[in-house]
Design an enzyme around this catalytic site. Sequence first.
Site, PDB file in Angstrom:
ATOM      1  N   SER A  54       0.848  -1.191   0.000  1.00 51.46           N
ATOM      2  CA  SER A  54       0.000   0.000   0.000  1.00 51.46           C
ATOM      3  C   SER A  54       0.881   1.237   0.000  1.00 51.46           C
ATOM      4  O   SER A  54       2.016   1.198   0.494  1.00 51.46           O
ATOM      5  CB  SER A  54      -0.892   0.011   1.247  1.00 51.46           C
ATOM      6  OG  SER A  54      -1.544   1.256   1.404  1.00 51.46           O
ATOM      7  N   TYR A  78      -1.284   0.005  10.704  1.00 48.58           N
ATOM      8  CA  TYR A  78      -1.576  -0.426   9.330  1.00 48.58           C
ATOM      9  C   TYR A  78      -0.440  -0.022   8.391  1.00 48.58           C
ATOM     10  O   TYR A  78       0.082  -0.845   7.635  1.00 48.58           O
ATOM     11  CB  TYR A  78      -2.893   0.170   8.839  1.00 48.58           C
ATOM     12  CG  TYR A  78      -3.151  -0.135   7.383  1.00 48.58           C
ATOM     13  CD1 TYR A  78      -3.443  -1.434   6.978  1.00 48.58           C
ATOM     14  CD2 TYR A  78      -3.072   0.862   6.408  1.00 48.58           C
ATOM     15  CE1 TYR A  78      -3.648  -1.729   5.639  1.00 48.58           C
ATOM     16  CE2 TYR A  78      -3.281   0.566   5.074  1.00 48.58           C
ATOM     17  CZ  TYR A  78      -3.563  -0.721   4.689  1.00 48.58           C
ATOM     18  OH  TYR A  78      -3.758  -1.026   3.365  1.00 48.58           O
TER      19      TYR A  78
END
Length: 250
Positions: A135, A148
């Site tokens: 990501s 995250y």
Amino acid sequence: MNILITGVTSGFGKQIAVDCIKNGFTVIGTGRRQNKLDELKNELGDNFIPLCFDIGDISATKMALQTLPNDILANIDVLINNAGLALGLESADKADISDWQAMINTNTLGLVNITHEILPFMVAKNDGYVINISSTAGNYPYFGANVYGATKAFVTQFSLNLRADLIGKKVRVTNIEPGLCGGTEFSNVRFHGDDDRAGKVYENVEFIRPEDISNMVLWLINQPKHININRLEVMPTAQTFAGLTVVKDL
């Protein structure tokens, strides 16, 4: 071609599985929701092999893979590490520790578990491809992305280190780093089922869709084997790098 995809019950993983089957590949798809895997099996047919287990559990991972026929397990051509999730968007001092642990277990430990099991087979036959879904959160910080983002930074660095370790072997590694993506359960999971809050994330934005990521995966798979695409960072046109915020005392 045999392709193992983790996290096929929704989002990127599901779309990649559907498109790979359409292209004539055999797909081994993992997930934790048996009912969703059954639905995919009914939809995709004999070329889809479902495996229901938690990739964060190394014992369950080993047991599930051992159910595969030896000729398939030893001949997985592509491993797509897609399974992952975000939970919560609170600042680090207010975050739920169980959310942090769940993200680490899936995004980091799960990816390591499955890669550790499959990679030796690829090295033994001197052929294979590992595609990791990371990501942009692993590259650029944003408020509330604390653990995250850290797990995705791990995925990105792990991909680069795999490339270093595999020098001299015909096993390729690519790290895909998407930005804002919609059409998945990502934000619904992040906000613990608050669909209204999840929907607001994508309002008035032409975001990346699962089809876009799946197209990239198929393009990667079809590249000549002497080419390795190290990293693919992709954002919707409407998104750019996070700005640096300065708070001034007034």
